[in-house]
Scaffold this active site. Structure first.
Site, PDB file in Angstrom:
ATOM      1  CG  ASN A  32      -2.085   0.995   1.017  1.00 55.13           C
ATOM      2  OD1 ASN A  32      -2.381   1.783   1.898  1.00 55.13           O
ATOM      3  ND2 ASN A  32      -2.701   0.985  -0.140  1.00 55.13           N
ATOM      4  CG  LEU A  33       4.490   0.362  -1.814  1.00 55.68           C
ATOM      5  CD1 LEU A  33       5.526   0.047  -2.885  1.00 55.68           C
ATOM      6  CD2 LEU A  33       5.080   0.176  -0.420  1.00 55.68           C
ATOM      7  N   GLY A  36       5.719   8.335   1.167  1.00 53.32           N
ATOM      8  CA  GLY A  36       6.610   8.072   2.308  1.00 53.32           C
ATOM      9  C   GLY A  36       7.525   6.892   1.983  1.00 53.32           C
ATOM     10  CG  HIS A  37       5.937   2.933   1.609  1.00 56.97           C
ATOM     11  ND1 HIS A  37       4.584   3.153   1.613  1.00 56.97           N
ATOM     12  CD2 HIS A  37       6.196   2.130   2.670  1.00 56.97           C
ATOM     13  CE1 HIS A  37       4.038   2.521   2.633  1.00 56.97           C
ATOM     14  NE2 HIS A  37       4.986   1.890   3.294  1.00 56.97           N
ATOM     15  N   GLY A 149      11.480   4.610   7.999  1.00 55.43           N
ATOM     16  CA  GLY A 149      10.937   5.957   8.181  1.00 55.43           C
ATOM     17  C   GLY A 149      10.933   6.363   9.649  1.00 55.43           C
ATOM     18  CD  GLU A 150      14.159  10.681  11.222  1.00 57.31           C
ATOM     19  OE1 GLU A 150      13.543  11.723  10.905  1.00 57.31           O
ATOM     20  OE2 GLU A 150      15.366  10.657  11.507  1.00 57.31           O
TER      21      GLU A 150
END
Ligand code: PAF
Length: 284
Positions: A32-33, A36-37, A149-150
Site C-alpha cells: 500500500n505504498l 513516504g515509502h 521511516g522516522e
C-alpha cells in the site's frame, strides 16, 4: 525491476548483484505504498547500487485479526510505483514462504525495554512480530543498508537496538517523515479516514508541535503538557492512546535534565490509528 516470490530466487538475484560488487540497499514494506515509502526507495537508490524492496503483510505483528484482514493490499499499484522509481528487485513472498514451519513454532526475536512502552504497551507482541520478521528478511536479503521511516520512531529504535545487540552487519538509515501539504504524516492507515476525519487529521501533528514549542520556551511540566495535548485531541473527536515525552535515543521517559527529546503521540480517529512524533534538542 524483477519480482521474485521465493527466498531461493531472491538469493540468486542478490548473488548476481554482489558478484558485480554492488552495495545492496533494502526497503522492507507491507505494501500500500505512498510517497513516504518512495522517499525510502529514493534514499536507498542515492546510497546504494542495487535496491531491493519487499512487500509482506506480516501476520506476526498484528495483535488484532480484523486489523490484519482489513490491511490494504494493493500489489498491482505498488509494483507500478516501484517500477517507476529506481527499485531493482521486489520480493513478494507468501506467508508460507516466510513462515514455512507455521507462525506458532517460529523462533521469536524480542528486543527488551525499547519494545515495551508507547505502541508496544497498547499493541502487545507487535514489536516482537516486527523484530522477528525484519531479522528474517535481513537474513534473506543480507543488505548492506536498510531504510526505515522516522514516522515509526519506536520501530526504528527497536530495529537499531536489535542490529546492535545481535551484531548484524547492516547500516540502519533513518529517513525523515514525509508529510501531506497540511502536515499530516503519510501512512497507509490514512486511507481509513473519512473525508471529514481527514480534515481533522492534521491536529495530531499540530498538538505535538505545540508541545515542542512549550518545551523550547522552557516548560518542563511534562505531565501537564501531555495531559493538555490529549485533552485537545479528545475535544476534537480523537480517542488518544498516549502522548509522551521521552529521551530521543533510549525512548525512556524524559527527566527535566534531558535535553535531546522526542514527543510521541498515538490516537484513534475513527477507524484509523494515527501516530506521529517530533524531536527537539533543547541545547540548540
Ligand atoms: O513498517 C512496516 O511497514 C513494517 O513494520 C515492516 C518494517 C515492513 C515489518 O513488517
Amino acid at each position: 525491476m524483477k519480482v521474485v516470490e521465493t527466498v531461493r530466487e531472491l538469493r540468486e538475484q542478490i548473488r548476481l548483484a554482489r558478484q558485480q560488487g554492488k552495495r545492496i540497499g533494502f526497503v522492507p514494506t507491507m505494501g500500500n505504498l505512498h510517497e513516504g515509502h518512495m522517499s525510502l526507495i529514493d534514499a536507498a537508490s542515492e546510497q546504494c547500487d542495487f535496491v531491493v524492496a519487499s512487500i509482506f503483510v506480516n501476520p506476526l505483528q498484528f495483535n488484532n485479526p480484523d486489523d490484519l484482514s482489513l490491511y490494504p493490499r494493493t500489489f498491482a499499484a505498488d509494483q507500478q510505483h516501484l517500477q517507476d522509481r529506481d527499485c531493482n528487485l521486489l520480493f513478494f513472498p507468501s506467508v508460507d514462504e516466510v513462515y514455512p514451519a507455521g507462525q506458532d513454532l517460529q523462533a521469536i526475536v524480542s528486543v527488551p525495554d525499547v519494545s515495551d512502552g508507547l505502541c508496544g504497551a497498547s499493541r502487545p507482541g507487535h514489536f516482537d512480530g516486527v523484530s522477528t520478521v525484519v531479522t528474517k528478511l535481513f537474513n534473506m536479503v543480507q543488505p548492506d543498508a536498510a531504510f526505515f521511516g522516522e514516522k515509526d520512531y519506536q520501530q526504528l529504535a527497536v530495529i537499531k537496538k536489535m542490529v546492535t545487540d545481535l551484531c548484524m552487519p547492516i547500516e540502519i538509515v533513518p529517513v525523515a517523515t514525509k508529510r501531506e501539504e497540511d502536515g499530516l504524516a503519510m501512512s497507509s492507515r490514512n486511507g481509513y479516514l473519512t473525508a471529514q476525519e481527514r480534515e481533522n487529521a492534521v491536529l495530531i501533528s499540530q498538538v505535538l508541535l505545540q508541545v515542542i514549542e512549550s518545551l523550547r520556551s522552557g516548560n518542563k511540566d511534562f505531565e501537564q503538557l501531555c495531559q493538555q495535548a490529549k485533552s485537545q485531541l479528545s475535544a476534537q473527536g480523537y480517542e488518544p492512546d498516549y502522548v509522551q515525552i521521552c529521551q530521543a535515543q533510549s525512548l525512556k521517559p524524559a527527566s527535566k535534565a534531558d535535553t535531546s527529546l522526542v514527543v510521541l503521540g498515538a490516537a484513534f480517529l475513527g477507524k484509523a490509528r494515527l501516530i506521529d512524533n517530533f524531536t527537539v534538542d533543547l541545547l540548540s
